[in-house]
Design a protein around this motif. Structure first.
Motif, PDB file in Angstrom:
ATOM      1  N   ALA A  19       0.829  -1.209   0.000  1.00 15.05           N
ATOM      2  CA  ALA A  19       0.000   0.000   0.000  1.00 15.05           C
ATOM      3  C   ALA A  19       0.862   1.256   0.000  1.00 15.05           C
ATOM      4  N   ASP A  20       1.918   1.264   0.806  1.00 14.03           N
ATOM      5  CA  ASP A  20       2.798   2.434   0.875  1.00 14.03           C
ATOM      6  C   ASP A  20       3.534   2.649  -0.447  1.00 14.03           C
ATOM      7  N   LYS A  23       2.571   1.626  -3.462  1.00 17.23           N
ATOM      8  CA  LYS A  23       1.605   2.045  -4.485  1.00 17.23           C
ATOM      9  C   LYS A  23       1.224   3.510  -4.307  1.00 17.23           C
ATOM     10  N   LYS A  24       1.026   3.915  -3.052  1.00 15.70           N
ATOM     11  CA  LYS A  24       0.674   5.309  -2.783  1.00 15.70           C
ATOM     12  C   LYS A  24       1.794   6.237  -3.215  1.00 15.70           C
ATOM     13  N   ARG A  25       3.013   5.848  -2.935  1.00 12.58           N
ATOM     14  CA  ARG A  25       4.165   6.667  -3.310  1.00 12.58           C
ATOM     15  C   ARG A  25       4.275   6.791  -4.837  1.00 12.58           C
ATOM     16  N   GLU A  26       4.036   5.707  -5.550  1.00 15.54           N
ATOM     17  CA  GLU A  26       4.099   5.741  -7.007  1.00 15.54           C
ATOM     18  C   GLU A  26       3.011   6.638  -7.588  1.00 15.54           C
ATOM     19  N   GLU A  27       1.809   6.548  -7.029  1.00 20.90           N
ATOM     20  CA  GLU A  27       0.708   7.389  -7.507  1.00 20.90           C
ATOM     21  C   GLU A  27       1.011   8.864  -7.260  1.00 20.90           C
ATOM     22  N   GLU A  28       1.538   9.181  -6.078  1.00 18.78           N
ATOM     23  CA  GLU A  28       1.884  10.568  -5.783  1.00 18.78           C
ATOM     24  C   GLU A  28       2.999  11.061  -6.713  1.00 18.78           C
TER      25      GLU A  28
END
Length: 230
Positions: A178-179, A181-186
């Protein structure tokens, strides 16, 4: 790659706990297994260890679980305070984390870690397993240390590069999915607006510095060309 202290500690924990079990197995079964069975006239290494009352350490025989715990604590401390930070610095001297493929840079970090941790842990093992009942001689300690390095280095290099580190990185990606994926999206969202991402770890920090140096170099070249045209 780990992005904060908790992730770095988790990554080191997973690496060390697998490595210590692998090393204990390698030392007892592969390196010393035949000698133990011949010495105690048994058909298995476990039976030989039980016959002699455990594994020799600190001048006495101790159960296998205590040997694993002792080596884990020592290896974990070395990995946190020496192996991990110094291996990154050594790899960064040779490879550019921005220009080189991530796999190449990660492989360089693994090789640097083995180069640091193997001699260090082999020296600690030479102290732990030294035959103190025969008296202590520093030359004998050095000889035992060099012998352990010769035994351990090939095993450490191939297992870390091809088995342990890929396995740990897979576990890391699953645990912190989750972390990541969130970092990649940001990252994609910020780059879409043409803004720069603030570095959150050493790898990104070095990459950001190199990018800024390249930008400054390009600006200087444009300025020099503009001045020359005058």
């Amino acid at each position: 790659m780990p992005r904060n202290q908790f992730q770095r500690m988790f990554f080191a924990f997973a690496t060390v706990i697998i490595t210590v079990h692998a090393y204990v197995f390698y030392s007892l079964y592969v390196v010393n297994g035949t000698a133990l069975m011949e010495l105690h006239h048994t058909n298995s290494v476990i039976a030989a260890i039980r016959t002699q009352g455990g594994v020799y350490m600190f001048g006495q025989y101790m159960p296998i679980w205590s040997v694993i715990i002792t080596e884990f604590i020592l290896a974990y401390c070395l990995e946190i305070f020496m192996g991990s930070p110094l291996s990154f610095k050594l790899a960064s001297r040779i490879f550019d984390p921005r220009r080189n493929h991530p796999m190449i840079f990660e492989s360089a970090i693994i090789c640097a870690t083995v180069g640091l941790m193997c001699p260090a842990m082999s020296f600690i093992a030479a102290l732990l397993y030294y035959p103190y009942y025969e008296g202590f001689q520093f030359i004998t300690l050095l000889a035992n240390w060099l012998k352990l390095v010769c035994f351990n280095f090939p095993f450490a290099y191939f297992t870390q590069l091809f088995f342990i580190q890929p396995f740990v990185r897979r576990i890391f990606k699953l645990v912190f999915y989750a972390d990541i994926k969130k970092r990649e999206e940001e990252s994609h969202a910020i780059e879409a607006y043409g803004e720069k991402i603030k570095p959150t770890n050493e790898t990104e920090a070095i990459s950001d510095i190199i990018k800024r140096m390249d930008e400054i170099k390009e600006d200087l070249e444009h300025e020099m060309n503009r001045i020359n045209k005058r």
